[in-house]
Scaffold this active site. Structure first.
Site, mmCIF file in Angstrom:
data_model
loop_
_atom_site.group_PDB
_atom_site.id
_atom_site.type_symbol
_atom_site.label_atom_id
_atom_site.label_comp_id
_atom_site.label_asym_id
_atom_site.label_seq_id
_atom_site.Cartn_x
_atom_site.Cartn_y
_atom_site.Cartn_z
ATOM 1 C CB VAL A 113 -1.622 -6.007 4.079
ATOM 2 C CG1 VAL A 113 -0.244 -5.706 4.636
ATOM 3 C CG2 VAL A 113 -2.531 -6.538 5.161
ATOM 4 C CG HIS A 163 -10.511 4.718 6.669
ATOM 5 N ND1 HIS A 163 -11.820 5.034 6.400
ATOM 6 C CD2 HIS A 163 -10.030 4.150 5.536
ATOM 7 C CE1 HIS A 163 -12.105 4.671 5.160
ATOM 8 N NE2 HIS A 163 -11.034 4.139 4.618
HETATM 9 P P1 NAD Z 1 -3.029 -2.889 -2.500
HETATM 10 O O1 NAD Z 1 -3.528 -4.166 -3.059
HETATM 11 O O2 NAD Z 1 -2.703 -1.776 -3.438
HETATM 12 O O3 NAD Z 1 -1.706 -3.166 -1.645
HETATM 13 C C1 NAD Z 1 -1.631 -4.129 -0.636
HETATM 14 C C2 NAD Z 1 -0.169 -4.380 -0.339
HETATM 15 O O4 NAD Z 1 -0.109 -5.279 0.775
HETATM 16 C C3 NAD Z 1 0.587 -5.042 -1.490
HETATM 17 O O5 NAD Z 1 1.763 -4.304 -1.783
HETATM 18 C C4 NAD Z 1 0.923 -6.434 -0.948
HETATM 19 O O6 NAD Z 1 2.157 -6.947 -1.420
HETATM 20 C C5 NAD Z 1 0.980 -6.159 0.546
HETATM 21 N N1 NAD Z 1 0.809 -7.362 1.351
HETATM 22 C C6 NAD Z 1 -0.094 -8.351 1.177
HETATM 23 N N2 NAD Z 1 0.099 -9.311 2.108
HETATM 24 C C7 NAD Z 1 1.135 -8.897 2.890
HETATM 25 C C8 NAD Z 1 1.790 -9.450 4.005
HETATM 26 N N3 NAD Z 1 1.429 -10.625 4.508
HETATM 27 N N4 NAD Z 1 2.813 -8.766 4.554
HETATM 28 C C9 NAD Z 1 3.215 -7.587 4.046
HETATM 29 N N5 NAD Z 1 2.624 -7.006 2.981
HETATM 30 C C10 NAD Z 1 1.597 -7.651 2.403
HETATM 31 O O7 NAD Z 1 -4.090 -2.430 -1.416
HETATM 32 P P2 NAD Z 1 -4.502 -0.938 -1.021
HETATM 33 O O8 NAD Z 1 -5.512 -0.424 -1.983
HETATM 34 O O9 NAD Z 1 -3.288 -0.169 -0.714
HETATM 35 O O10 NAD Z 1 -5.312 -1.219 0.334
HETATM 36 C C11 NAD Z 1 -4.642 -1.470 1.546
HETATM 37 C C12 NAD Z 1 -5.605 -1.282 2.702
HETATM 38 O O11 NAD Z 1 -6.071 0.070 2.689
HETATM 39 C C13 NAD Z 1 -6.857 -2.160 2.648
HETATM 40 O O12 NAD Z 1 -7.207 -2.530 3.960
HETATM 41 C C14 NAD Z 1 -7.888 -1.243 2.032
HETATM 42 O O13 NAD Z 1 -9.211 -1.592 2.391
HETATM 43 C C15 NAD Z 1 -7.491 0.070 2.662
HETATM 44 N N6 NAD Z 1 -7.943 1.259 1.923
HETATM 45 C C16 NAD Z 1 -7.876 1.278 0.570
HETATM 46 C C17 NAD Z 1 -8.286 2.425 -0.115
HETATM 47 C C18 NAD Z 1 -8.178 2.511 -1.613
HETATM 48 O O14 NAD Z 1 -8.880 3.351 -2.208
HETATM 49 N N7 NAD Z 1 -7.331 1.727 -2.248
HETATM 50 C C19 NAD Z 1 -8.779 3.535 0.589
HETATM 51 C C20 NAD Z 1 -8.783 3.486 1.979
HETATM 52 C C21 NAD Z 1 -8.378 2.345 2.639
#
Ligand code: NAD
Length: 427
Positions: A113, A163
């Site tokens: 999330v 990760h």
């Molecule tokens: P995103 O914004 O694309 O998606 C987040 C999702 O979480 C959304 O679909 C949202 O509806 C859901 N969400 C929010 N609150 C929630 C809750 N209470 N219960 C259930 N679902 C909930 O984010 P992302 O880019 O996929 O990033 C997610 C995680 O992965 C973060 O911790 C981020 O740091 C990490 N990450 C991201 C990347 C990247 O490049 N995007 C790379 C590695 C790690």
């Protein structure tokens, strides 16, 4: 401890056997979060034969996620990478659910999330309350404290970081983040899962950003400082791409989305005023979020991923740096390359010294497979070893004289020079 690799895809089991009593089988996986990362992680898991339960509190995101899965596998069928039957099988393995109680049978849950500690802690409390005690709870956080997440559960020994990198079904790197209390059998099961998914898994200790993003922070900070001092984004990118990087830092921000960090800063309510992020802040405020919005550090023709130089961005960079009181100067390619690479090497040495990484080879694997470091240079630590201890120390001392104490050479580098060996100590 002797460890036998036990991979039983047919039975949908993935585990390393430390001994029978300590063996953790992963048959049923759950993913919480259906955004960018959740989608890629689910594709990766289901394609590797695992059953996946998928939860998001936003039904529309979950539905869009299921559609994206279908489209991705349909494209792979069209390219003859998988058969229609396989695509249908993969899709049947994924079940969207609405309640945490539906996750009760999961052996492993991967949370993906928004990057916010309080939110992740809330979710881990729920997972801890609903999942069986032996289930493993993992976070896909990019940089947050795994121990602070584990601390809200009654099972810190079953908590770790997994990760994945974006897009998670494509990128090979998986950082397995060991919390203070994570037990060996959990790390073993994570390693086996990584292998099952075809990932290159590297174990990292728990610190802000782990191995990759912690080193990235210093590298990007140098790139951003040089924008304020006088360089332009395409100049910095060109130098690093000529060195062999798949893309320079600003093109990388356009691909990842400049707004990710911007939103995290806003959500956390800190860091917005830092001089180094003023260009990013302004780009985001103008809706220039990167490739996805057709404009970021570069501009993109509709439907194209080709980064085109945009003089409007150069003007914005100059305006921001002058407003912050910088007197712009010309920065030559040698300085750009040196500052970016040495920032990586110095932080890499600190990471080794603190035991966040077990070896130079692991640090190099992270940078080769997660950050597009040029393979021919072998990774930042191999590159440093090829330069030699005396050369690296002399450069760091010169940069320290010019730009200040943040360039103080890591003690490990000083020891490397004293010991006079080709390899970094402990590397
Ligand atoms: P995103 O914004 O694309 O998606 C987040 C999702 O979480 C959304 O679909 C949202 O509806 C859901 N969400 C929010 N609150 C929630 C809750 N209470 N219960 C259930 N679902 C909930 O984010 P992302 O880019 O996929 O990033 C997610 C995680 O992965 C973060 O911790 C981020 O740091 C990490 N990450 C991201 C990347 C990247 O490049 N995007 C790379 C590695 C790690």
């Amino acid at each position: 401890m002797m460890v036998d690799l036990v991979l039983e895809p047919a039975a949908n089991v993935c585990a390393l056997r430390a001994n029978d009593s300590d063996r953790l089988d992963i048959r049923q996986v759950a993913v919480v979060g259906a955004g960018t990362m959740g989608r890629g992680i689910v594709i990766s898991l289901a394609s590797a034969g695992l059953e996946v339960l998928w939860l998001d509190n936003d039904r529309a995101n979950l539905d869009a996620g299921m559609q994206m899965l279908e489209q991705t596998w349909a494209q792979q069928v069209a390219k003859e990478r998988i058969s229609r039957v396989e695509a249908d099988t993969f899709l049947r393995r994924v079940q969207s659910v609405e309640r945490y109680a539906d996750l009760a049978d999961a052996d492993l849950v991967i949370e993906a999330v928004y990057e916010n500690l309080a939110l992740k802690q809330d979710i881990f409390r729920l997972l801890d309350a609903h999942l069986k005690p032996e289930a493993i709870l993992a976070s896909n956080t990019s940089a947050l404290d795994i121990d602070a997440i584990a601390a809200v559960t009654e099972r810190a020994s079953q908590v770790l970081g997994l990760h994945f990198f974006s897009p998670a079904h494509v990128m090979k790197l998986l950082e397995i983040v060991r919390g203070e209390h994570t037990r060996g059998a959990v790390l073993d099961a994570a390693q086996a899962l990584g292998e099952r998914l075809g990932k290159i898994a590297v174990v990292a200790g728990n610190c802000p950003g782990f191995i990759g993003n912690r080193m990235l922070a210093g590298y990007v900070a140098e790139a951003r400082k040089m924008l304020l001092e006088g360089a332009l984004p395409h100049e910095v990118d060109t130098v690093l791409e000529q060195f062999g990087f798949a893309m320079g830092p600003f093109r990388m921000y356009d691909v990842v989305g400049i707004d990710l960090e911007w939103r995290a800063r806003k959500l956390a309510g800190k860091g917005m005023q830092a001089p180094l992020v003023q260009v990013d802040n302004q780009l985001c405020e103008q809706g220039r979020l990167g490739q996805k919005s057709g404009r970021g550090y570069y501009r993109y023709a509709p439907g194209s991923r080709r980064a085109e130089h945009d003089p409007l961005v150069d003007a914005l960079v100059c305006q921001v740096s002058l407003a912050l009181g910088y007197r712009r100067r010309s920065i030559d390619p040698e300085e750009i390359r040196e500052r970016c690479l040495l920032a990586l090497v110095n932080e890499g040495a600190r990471i080794l010294e603190e035991g966040i990484s077990g070896s130079c080879a692991d640090i190099d694997r992270v940078w080769l497979n997660g950050y597009g470091f040029p393979a021919q240079a072998g990774g930042p630590m191999s590159w440093a070893q090829a330069q030699g201890a005396a050369q690296i120390l002399a450069c760091l001392e010169r940069l320290r004289g010019m730009f200040g104490e943040h360039w103080r050479p890591a003690p490990l580098i000083q020891r490397w020079v004293v010991e006079g060996k080709a390899q970094l100590p402990g590397g």
